[in-house]
Design a protein around this motif. Structure first.
Motif, PDB file in Angstrom:
ATOM      1  N   ARG A   1      50.984  -9.634 -36.759  1.00  0.00           N
ATOM      2  CA  ARG A   1      50.331 -10.321 -35.631  1.00  0.00           C
ATOM      3  C   ARG A   1      50.897  -9.841 -34.305  1.00  0.00           C
ATOM      4  O   ARG A   1      50.160  -9.628 -33.337  1.00  0.00           O
ATOM      5  N   SER A   2      52.216  -9.651 -34.268  1.00  0.00           N
ATOM      6  CA  SER A   2      52.856  -9.194 -33.041  1.00  0.00           C
ATOM      7  C   SER A   2      52.404  -7.779 -32.681  1.00  0.00           C
ATOM      8  O   SER A   2      52.193  -7.456 -31.509  1.00  0.00           O
ATOM      9  N   ALA A   3      52.212  -6.929 -33.715  1.00  0.00           N
ATOM     10  CA  ALA A   3      51.767  -5.552 -33.465  1.00  0.00           C
ATOM     11  C   ALA A   3      50.310  -5.519 -33.022  1.00  0.00           C
ATOM     12  O   ALA A   3      49.875  -4.574 -32.354  1.00  0.00           O
ATOM     13  N   MET A   4      49.547  -6.544 -33.399  1.00  0.00           N
ATOM     14  CA  MET A   4      48.139  -6.621 -33.020  1.00  0.00           C
ATOM     15  C   MET A   4      47.963  -7.479 -31.767  1.00  0.00           C
ATOM     16  O   MET A   4      47.007  -8.247 -31.640  1.00  0.00           O
ATOM     17  N   ALA A   5      48.895  -7.376 -30.868  1.00  0.00           N
ATOM     18  CA  ALA A   5      48.842  -8.117 -29.609  1.00  0.00           C
ATOM     19  C   ALA A   5      49.515  -7.273 -28.534  1.00  0.00           C
ATOM     20  O   ALA A   5      50.178  -6.280 -28.826  1.00  0.00           O
ATOM     21  N   GLY A   6      49.355  -7.680 -27.292  1.00  0.00           N
ATOM     22  CA  GLY A   6      50.044  -7.008 -26.196  1.00  0.00           C
ATOM     23  C   GLY A   6      49.322  -5.766 -25.710  1.00  0.00           C
ATOM     24  O   GLY A   6      48.246  -5.401 -26.211  1.00  0.00           O
ATOM     25  N   PRO A   7      49.895  -5.088 -24.724  1.00  0.00           N
ATOM     26  CA  PRO A   7      49.234  -3.956 -24.053  1.00  0.00           C
ATOM     27  C   PRO A   7      48.825  -2.817 -24.981  1.00  0.00           C
ATOM     28  O   PRO A   7      47.738  -2.257 -24.824  1.00  0.00           O
ATOM     29  N   ALA A   8      49.688  -2.458 -25.945  1.00  0.00           N
ATOM     30  CA  ALA A   8      49.346  -1.332 -26.824  1.00  0.00           C
ATOM     31  C   ALA A   8      48.092  -1.637 -27.629  1.00  0.00           C
ATOM     32  O   ALA A   8      47.213  -0.780 -27.787  1.00  0.00           O
ATOM     33  N   PHE A   9      47.983  -2.858 -28.138  1.00  0.00           N
ATOM     34  CA  PHE A   9      46.796  -3.230 -28.907  1.00  0.00           C
ATOM     35  C   PHE A   9      45.578  -3.335 -27.997  1.00  0.00           C
ATOM     36  O   PHE A   9      44.475  -2.909 -28.356  1.00  0.00           O
TER      37      PHE A   9
ATOM     38  N   ALA B   1      41.589  -8.146 -40.677  1.00  0.00           N
ATOM     39  CA  ALA B   1      40.409  -8.638 -39.963  1.00  0.00           C
ATOM     40  C   ALA B   1      40.740  -9.921 -39.210  1.00  0.00           C
ATOM     41  O   ALA B   1      40.286 -10.131 -38.079  1.00  0.00           O
ATOM     42  N   LEU B   2      41.557 -10.753 -39.833  1.00  0.00           N
ATOM     43  CA  LEU B   2      41.918 -12.036 -39.231  1.00  0.00           C
ATOM     44  C   LEU B   2      42.747 -11.855 -37.961  1.00  0.00           C
ATOM     45  O   LEU B   2      42.405 -12.399 -36.900  1.00  0.00           O
ATOM     46  N   VAL B   3      43.824 -11.073 -38.037  1.00  0.00           N
ATOM     47  CA  VAL B   3      44.710 -10.962 -36.870  1.00  0.00           C
ATOM     48  C   VAL B   3      44.035 -10.187 -35.740  1.00  0.00           C
ATOM     49  O   VAL B   3      44.235 -10.503 -34.562  1.00  0.00           O
ATOM     50  N   ARG B   4      43.236  -9.184 -36.077  1.00  0.00           N
ATOM     51  CA  ARG B   4      42.506  -8.466 -35.030  1.00  0.00           C
ATOM     52  C   ARG B   4      41.490  -9.387 -34.352  1.00  0.00           C
ATOM     53  O   ARG B   4      41.375  -9.406 -33.126  1.00  0.00           O
TER      54      ARG B   4
END
Length: 200
Positions: free
Chosen positions: A101-109, A165-168
């Protein structure tokens, strides 16, 4: 050793300028969207000359392809940092889910989203994006299968796909929610469902 002003070698200066340009590209994608991300804006945000930009990247397409790889590396590094000490205990899956979830958030995502949307109609961008996303997907899938504890391979694969699919989706729709705790509850429900697969 050939050192530039400030004590940096030519190679170090080269790497620093490249990093600045890639970081500026991410910021521009987030702040201005794909359509508004111009080489001039990237150059200004990085604080480099036109010549320096062209020395590293001969075209906007070349710069964006490099940015695709850079964004994937950032997201993978982030997951690696959060899962380094992960064991096979009962809390491992929940910790892994939070790392994803953390990797699928923030500026990079957010920058990745801009590139995904543009790749729908840009053949060259899509050709560069797909193998990089597959590499990221493969790394996350390997981590998931190692820690999920789901004995049936088919069920494990479905659980992974539903998680991604959920976290995105949760991150994409974040701006439309006034109660962000709802996202946490949705993930908790997913974990409850997967717990039954682990016992099965």
């Amino acid at each position: 050793m050939n050192r530039k002003p400030g004590g940096l070698t030519r190679r170090e200066q080269h790497a620093r300028t490249r990093e600045a340009l890639l970081g500026a590209t991410i910021r521009c994608l987030v702040d201005h969207g794909y359509a508004g991300t111009t080489t001039q804006r990237i150059q200004d945000a990085a604080g480099v000359s036109r010549g320096a930009l062209l020395h590293h990247f001969g075209s906007k397409s070349e710069l964006l392809v490099a940015a695709i790889h850079h964004i994937a590396d950032i997201r993978l590094h982030h997951v690696d940092e959060l899962t380094t000490d992960l064991d096979d205990g009962p809390e491992a899956l929940e910790q892994l889910v939070q790392a994803i979830r953390s990797a699928m958030a923030g500026p990079a995502f957010q920058a990745a989203i801009e590139l995904w949307v543009a790749a729908r109609t840009d053949r060259l961008l899509r050709a560069a994006l797909l193998p990089v996303e597959k590499r990221l997907d493969s790394a996350l899938r390997t981590l998931f299968h190692h820690h999920a504890g789901i004995p049936d391979p088919g069920a494990a694969s479905t659980a992974f796909e539903s998680l991604m699919a959920l976290v995105r989706g949760l991150e994409l729709t974040r701006i439309m929610r006034t109660d962000q705790s709802l996202a946490d509850q949705i993930v908790e429900d997913w974990l409850t469902t997967v717990a039954r697969l682990r016992r099965g």
